[in-house]
Write an enzyme that holds these catalytic residues in place. Structure first.
Site, PDB file in Angstrom:
ATOM      1  N   PHE A 137       0.861  -1.189   0.000  1.00  0.00           N
ATOM      2  CA  PHE A 137       0.000   0.000   0.000  1.00  0.00           C
ATOM      3  C   PHE A 137       0.892   1.231   0.000  1.00  0.00           C
ATOM      4  O   PHE A 137       1.672   1.423   0.933  1.00  0.00           O
ATOM      5  CB  PHE A 137      -0.850  -0.048   1.275  1.00  0.00           C
ATOM      6  CG  PHE A 137      -1.673   1.178   1.584  1.00  0.00           C
ATOM      7  CD1 PHE A 137      -2.957   1.321   1.060  1.00  0.00           C
ATOM      8  CD2 PHE A 137      -1.197   2.159   2.444  1.00  0.00           C
ATOM      9  CE1 PHE A 137      -3.736   2.427   1.381  1.00  0.00           C
ATOM     10  CE2 PHE A 137      -1.972   3.261   2.780  1.00  0.00           C
ATOM     11  CZ  PHE A 137      -3.246   3.398   2.239  1.00  0.00           C
ATOM     12  N   GLY A 138       0.794   2.016  -1.042  1.00  0.00           N
ATOM     13  CA  GLY A 138       1.683   3.171  -1.155  1.00  0.00           C
ATOM     14  C   GLY A 138       0.969   4.482  -0.937  1.00  0.00           C
ATOM     15  O   GLY A 138       0.270   4.972  -1.840  1.00  0.00           O
ATOM     16  N   PRO A 142       8.570  10.357   0.662  1.00  0.00           N
ATOM     17  CA  PRO A 142       9.725  10.893   1.392  1.00  0.00           C
ATOM     18  C   PRO A 142       9.425  12.258   2.040  1.00  0.00           C
ATOM     19  O   PRO A 142       9.839  12.514   3.168  1.00  0.00           O
ATOM     20  CB  PRO A 142      10.803  11.012   0.312  1.00  0.00           C
ATOM     21  CG  PRO A 142      10.438   9.969  -0.700  1.00  0.00           C
ATOM     22  CD  PRO A 142       8.944   9.885  -0.684  1.00  0.00           C
ATOM     23  N   THR A 172       5.474  -1.272   3.749  1.00  0.00           N
ATOM     24  CA  THR A 172       5.526  -2.647   4.236  1.00  0.00           C
ATOM     25  C   THR A 172       5.392  -3.616   3.072  1.00  0.00           C
ATOM     26  O   THR A 172       4.490  -3.475   2.242  1.00  0.00           O
ATOM     27  CB  THR A 172       4.385  -2.883   5.255  1.00  0.00           C
ATOM     28  OG1 THR A 172       4.553  -1.953   6.316  1.00  0.00           O
ATOM     29  CG2 THR A 172       4.399  -4.311   5.801  1.00  0.00           C
ATOM     30  N   CYS A 247      -9.154   3.095   4.112  1.00  0.00           N
ATOM     31  CA  CYS A 247      -8.307   1.903   4.306  1.00  0.00           C
ATOM     32  C   CYS A 247      -7.620   1.999   5.669  1.00  0.00           C
ATOM     33  O   CYS A 247      -7.546   1.014   6.422  1.00  0.00           O
ATOM     34  CB  CYS A 247      -7.215   1.822   3.243  1.00  0.00           C
ATOM     35  SG  CYS A 247      -7.800   1.807   1.561  1.00  0.00           S
ATOM     36  N   ARG A 252      -6.249   0.653  11.198  1.00  0.00           N
ATOM     37  CA  ARG A 252      -6.053   1.165  12.567  1.00  0.00           C
ATOM     38  C   ARG A 252      -6.921   0.394  13.565  1.00  0.00           C
ATOM     39  O   ARG A 252      -6.513   0.163  14.701  1.00  0.00           O
ATOM     40  CB  ARG A 252      -6.418   2.654  12.621  1.00  0.00           C
ATOM     41  CG  ARG A 252      -5.448   3.529  11.899  1.00  0.00           C
ATOM     42  CD  ARG A 252      -5.992   4.926  11.674  1.00  0.00           C
ATOM     43  NE  ARG A 252      -4.998   5.739  10.991  1.00  0.00           N
ATOM     44  CZ  ARG A 252      -5.230   6.950  10.516  1.00  0.00           C
ATOM     45  NH1 ARG A 252      -6.426   7.516  10.634  1.00  0.00           N
ATOM     46  NH2 ARG A 252      -4.263   7.633   9.918  1.00  0.00           N
ATOM     47  N   ARG A 277      11.560 -16.339  39.533  1.00  0.00           N
ATOM     48  CA  ARG A 277      12.843 -15.717  39.856  1.00  0.00           C
ATOM     49  C   ARG A 277      12.865 -15.281  41.327  1.00  0.00           C
ATOM     50  O   ARG A 277      11.989 -14.532  41.773  1.00  0.00           O
ATOM     51  CB  ARG A 277      13.033 -14.498  38.964  1.00  0.00           C
ATOM     52  CG  ARG A 277      14.240 -13.666  39.264  1.00  0.00           C
ATOM     53  CD  ARG A 277      15.517 -14.358  38.849  1.00  0.00           C
ATOM     54  NE  ARG A 277      16.669 -13.494  39.035  1.00  0.00           N
ATOM     55  CZ  ARG A 277      17.919 -13.919  38.942  1.00  0.00           C
ATOM     56  NH1 ARG A 277      18.157 -15.206  38.669  1.00  0.00           N
ATOM     57  NH2 ARG A 277      18.920 -13.101  39.120  1.00  0.00           N
ATOM     58  N   GLU A 372       0.443   4.328  10.393  1.00  0.00           N
ATOM     59  CA  GLU A 372      -1.036   4.415  10.408  1.00  0.00           C
ATOM     60  C   GLU A 372      -1.496   5.591  11.254  1.00  0.00           C
ATOM     61  O   GLU A 372      -2.480   5.502  11.988  1.00  0.00           O
ATOM     62  CB  GLU A 372      -1.654   3.132  10.972  1.00  0.00           C
ATOM     63  CG  GLU A 372      -1.183   1.875  10.298  1.00  0.00           C
ATOM     64  CD  GLU A 372      -1.980   1.545   9.070  1.00  0.00           C
ATOM     65  OE1 GLU A 372      -3.005   2.198   8.841  1.00  0.00           O
ATOM     66  OE2 GLU A 372      -1.541   0.648   8.339  1.00  0.00           O
TER      67      GLU A 372
HETATM   68  C1  LIG Z   1       7.953   0.116   9.614  1.00  0.00           C
HETATM   69  C2  LIG Z   1       7.014   1.042   8.916  1.00  0.00           C
HETATM   70  C3  LIG Z   1       6.113   0.561   7.994  1.00  0.00           C
HETATM   71  C4  LIG Z   1       5.276   1.427   7.296  1.00  0.00           C
HETATM   72  N1  LIG Z   1       4.418   0.923   6.348  1.00  0.00           N
HETATM   73  C5  LIG Z   1       3.742   1.800   5.527  1.00  0.00           C
HETATM   74  C6  LIG Z   1       2.994   1.324   4.418  1.00  0.00           C
HETATM   75  O1  LIG Z   1       2.893   0.108   4.211  1.00  0.00           O
HETATM   76  N2  LIG Z   1       2.410   2.215   3.590  1.00  0.00           N
HETATM   77  C7  LIG Z   1       2.509   3.568   3.803  1.00  0.00           C
HETATM   78  O2  LIG Z   1       1.964   4.342   2.988  1.00  0.00           O
HETATM   79  N3  LIG Z   1       3.189   4.056   4.869  1.00  0.00           N
HETATM   80  C8  LIG Z   1       3.821   3.207   5.720  1.00  0.00           C
HETATM   81  N4  LIG Z   1       4.555   3.687   6.790  1.00  0.00           N
HETATM   82  C9  LIG Z   1       4.707   5.130   6.937  1.00  0.00           C
HETATM   83  C10 LIG Z   1       4.026   5.704   8.162  1.00  0.00           C
HETATM   84  O3  LIG Z   1       2.637   5.691   8.007  1.00  0.00           O
HETATM   85  C11 LIG Z   1       4.615   7.116   8.397  1.00  0.00           C
HETATM   86  O4  LIG Z   1       5.917   6.918   8.905  1.00  0.00           O
HETATM   87  C12 LIG Z   1       3.764   7.945   9.337  1.00  0.00           C
HETATM   88  O5  LIG Z   1       2.556   8.322   8.739  1.00  0.00           O
HETATM   89  C13 LIG Z   1       4.491   9.214   9.790  1.00  0.00           C
HETATM   90  O6  LIG Z   1       5.019   9.901   8.707  1.00  0.00           O
HETATM   91  P1  LIG Z   1       6.550  10.378   8.761  1.00  0.00           P
HETATM   92  O7  LIG Z   1       7.399   9.221   9.154  1.00  0.00           O
HETATM   93  O8  LIG Z   1       6.842  11.051   7.492  1.00  0.00           O
HETATM   94  O9  LIG Z   1       6.609  11.397   9.958  1.00  0.00           O
HETATM   95  P2  LIG Z   1       6.204  12.992   9.912  1.00  0.00           P
HETATM   96  O10 LIG Z   1       4.860  13.155   9.302  1.00  0.00           O
HETATM   97  O11 LIG Z   1       7.342  13.754   9.330  1.00  0.00           O
HETATM   98  O12 LIG Z   1       6.088  13.288  11.456  1.00  0.00           O
HETATM   99  C14 LIG Z   1       7.233  13.498  12.294  1.00  0.00           C
HETATM  100  C15 LIG Z   1       6.738  13.940  13.674  1.00  0.00           C
HETATM  101  O13 LIG Z   1       6.014  15.173  13.551  1.00  0.00           O
HETATM  102  C16 LIG Z   1       4.734  15.039  14.155  1.00  0.00           C
HETATM  103  N5  LIG Z   1       3.759  15.866  13.431  1.00  0.00           N
HETATM  104  C17 LIG Z   1       3.456  15.838  12.118  1.00  0.00           C
HETATM  105  N6  LIG Z   1       2.513  16.744  11.834  1.00  0.00           N
HETATM  106  C18 LIG Z   1       2.199  17.363  12.993  1.00  0.00           C
HETATM  107  C19 LIG Z   1       1.284  18.389  13.374  1.00  0.00           C
HETATM  108  N7  LIG Z   1       0.462  18.973  12.484  1.00  0.00           N
HETATM  109  N8  LIG Z   1       1.236  18.778  14.651  1.00  0.00           N
HETATM  110  C20 LIG Z   1       2.035  18.191  15.579  1.00  0.00           C
HETATM  111  N9  LIG Z   1       2.930  17.229  15.287  1.00  0.00           N
HETATM  112  C21 LIG Z   1       2.997  16.819  14.017  1.00  0.00           C
HETATM  113  C22 LIG Z   1       4.401  13.575  14.073  1.00  0.00           C
HETATM  114  O14 LIG Z   1       3.465  13.189  15.077  1.00  0.00           O
HETATM  115  C23 LIG Z   1       5.772  12.924  14.308  1.00  0.00           C
HETATM  116  O15 LIG Z   1       6.026  12.840  15.679  1.00  0.00           O
HETATM  117  C24 LIG Z   1       5.349   2.816   7.550  1.00  0.00           C
HETATM  118  C25 LIG Z   1       6.231   3.305   8.524  1.00  0.00           C
HETATM  119  C26 LIG Z   1       7.055   2.439   9.202  1.00  0.00           C
HETATM  120  C27 LIG Z   1       8.008   2.996  10.219  1.00  0.00           C
END
Ligand SMILES: Cc1cc2nc3c(=O)[nH]c(=O)nc-3n(C[C@H](O)[C@H](O)[C@H](O)COP(=O)(O)OP(=O)(O)OC[C@H]3O[C@@H](n4cnc5c(N)ncnc54)[C@H](O)[C@@H]3O)c2cc1C
Length: 392
Positions: A137-138, A142, A172, A247, A252, A277, A372
């Site tokens: 699921f994409g 970045p 994933t 989705c 969730r 223990r 999620e």
């Molecule tokens: C192991 C793994 C598997 C995954 N699998 C999938 C998948 O299959 N498909 C897919 O599409 N994605 C997938 N993801 C992506 C995942 O859903 C994202 O990592 C997640 O949505 C957060 O996005 P980000 O990492 O870019 O963090 P960011 O959005 O950059 O957030 C960074 C921080 O800023 C905070 N933040 C962001 N906006 C705000 C705001 N408005 N106010 C306050 N705080 C804020 C967040 O809470 C977080 O603490 C996966 C991630 C991981 C780690």
């Protein structure tokens, strides 16, 4: 084999009485499978950062892929509480196993079933349900995680096909997938779903290495470089962010149940260990400090179970709101990660070892609390629901 007796798995408020015989049978069969298939190899897979061989076909055989998808498309036509119980049992084994089933069920089969054409349903769903085909699921990119509406991946209508460009990150199962449900913007800037198949020219799925979390699960990118996607691969039934968000609601919900399983695995291990223990001549479970931890774990697990059961009832009646699901996801993942961390301490030095599950669950849950919808983002959803004011 689990270190504790399966009869010690808690049902402190007699919730079993609220389940049907079918629910209990499904739970038992998945529990048995986790004991025989997952438990013997999960530590090795996580330590070595390898996926579990044949996992998807095994999940298909036990009916864990798309359990609520109609039987005519290869699913089992089960209710939402059955789905939740399956997720709970899988995550008692490992979050990687539950993630594999969650993505396939809620993020790949769900949108094809809800928004796909009849031809798409018949072509993909039975193979996905059997685990003969692996889906990913994409949505995340970045530069756009919590804010998917700003996504840059886009496609153009070239008359006889669509031309897809962009990249997705943190996906994933991307390195293993046969198909990907990809959310991208059309020329009007509206989000639509496309089914991209492995083998389409310009489509690559590089793996993301060196994770400290979900090490028994493959994660990677989806890269689209002028990919020609046939027109019949567009999901016709939805336009806009509500497609991917619906989705995520389903996934969730499954996570809310799943993490109870991880918490149970840690709790039961800690109870058993605290009785065996001895320090200062007595079992460590006889000391009030350790009993306080165990009592709080059980309280939190019981609250999470009740939350999920009622959420499942609402979901069965199509009444569960996205904000209710956010509350359960946020509360229960936090509950599980706290139990994993605290229960590790009960095992002292042994708690850092692979023979016991706490470090693995704690590390896994660092991903689960982020994907999620992050912990913070779900809080903002609840805040919005309370006040009507968007604080994003
Ligand atoms: C192991 C793994 C598997 C995954 N699998 C999938 C998948 O299959 N498909 C897919 O599409 N994605 C997938 N993801 C992506 C995942 O859903 C994202 O990592 C997640 O949505 C957060 O996005 P980000 O990492 O870019 O963090 P960011 O959005 O950059 O957030 C960074 C921080 O800023 C905070 N933040 C962001 N906006 C705000 C705001 N408005 N106010 C306050 N705080 C804020 C967040 O809470 C977080 O603490 C996966 C991630 C991981 C780690």
């Amino acid at each position: 084999m689990s270190y504790y007796s399966l009869t010690s798995i808690p049902d402190y408020y007699g919730i079993d009485a609220l389940l049907t015989e079918e629910h209990k049978l499904i739970r038992q069969s998945v529990r048995d499978w986790v004991e025989s298939f997952v438990m013997p190899q999960i530590d090795h897979a996580a330590q070595n950062h390898t996926d579990i061989p044949n996992l998807m076909k095994e999940l298909g055989q036990i009916g864990a892929l798309g359990p609520y998808i109609p039987v005519e498309y290869g699913g089992s036509g089960l209710d939402q509480i059955s789905y939740g119980l399956i997720m709970q049992e899988l995550e008692r084994g490992d979050s990687a196993v539950r993630s594999a089933a969650s993505v396939q069920s809620s993020l790949v089969m769900f949108p094809i079933n809800e928004f796909g054409s009849e031809e798409q349903k018949r072509k993909y769903l039975p193979k996905l349900a059997a685990g003969e085909m692996i889906g990913s699921f994409g949505l995340t990119e970045p530069n756009h995680g919590s804010d998917p509406g700003s996504m840059e991946t886009h496609f153009k209508d070239m008359e006889d096909h669509y031309l897809l460009n962009g990249a997705k990150m943190w996906i994933t199962n991307s390195p293993l997938c046969d198909i990907a449900v990809v959310w991208a913007k059309n020329e009007e800037g509206k989000v639509q779903g496309l089914i991209v198949e492995r083998g389409m020219e310009g489509f690559t799925t590089p793996e993301t290495h060196n994770k400290w979390s979900l090490r028994a699960s493959k994660t990677g990118e989806l890269v689209f470089n002028d990919v020609k996607v046939p027109k019949e691969n567009l999901l016709p039934g939805v336009t806009g962010l509500k497609g991917p968000l619906s989705c995520l609601n389903s996934a969730r919900y499954g996570i809310s149940w799943g993490v109870i399983g991880a918490a149970i695995d840690c709790y039961c291990t800690a109870v058993q260990y605290s009785k065996e223990r001895k320090q200062f001549g007595k079992p460590i479970g006889s000391y009030q400090l350790q009993q306080k931890k165990l009592a709080e774990f059980l309280t939190e697990i019981t609250k999470a179970q009740l939350l999920c059961l009622q959420l499942g009832n609402l979901k069965n009646d199509h009444k569960a709101t996205p904000a209710q699901i956010s509350m359960a996801k946020r509360n229960n993942v936090n509950m599980a990660i706290e139990i994993a961390r605290e229960s590790r301490q009960i095992l002292g030095g042994m708690g850092i070892m692979g023979e016991f599950p706490m470090m693995r669950h704690a590390a896994n849950l660092e991903s689960v609390i982020t994907y999620e919808g992050t912990h913070d983002v779900h809080l903002l959803i609840t805040g919005l629901d309370i006040t009507g004011i968007n604080a994003f």
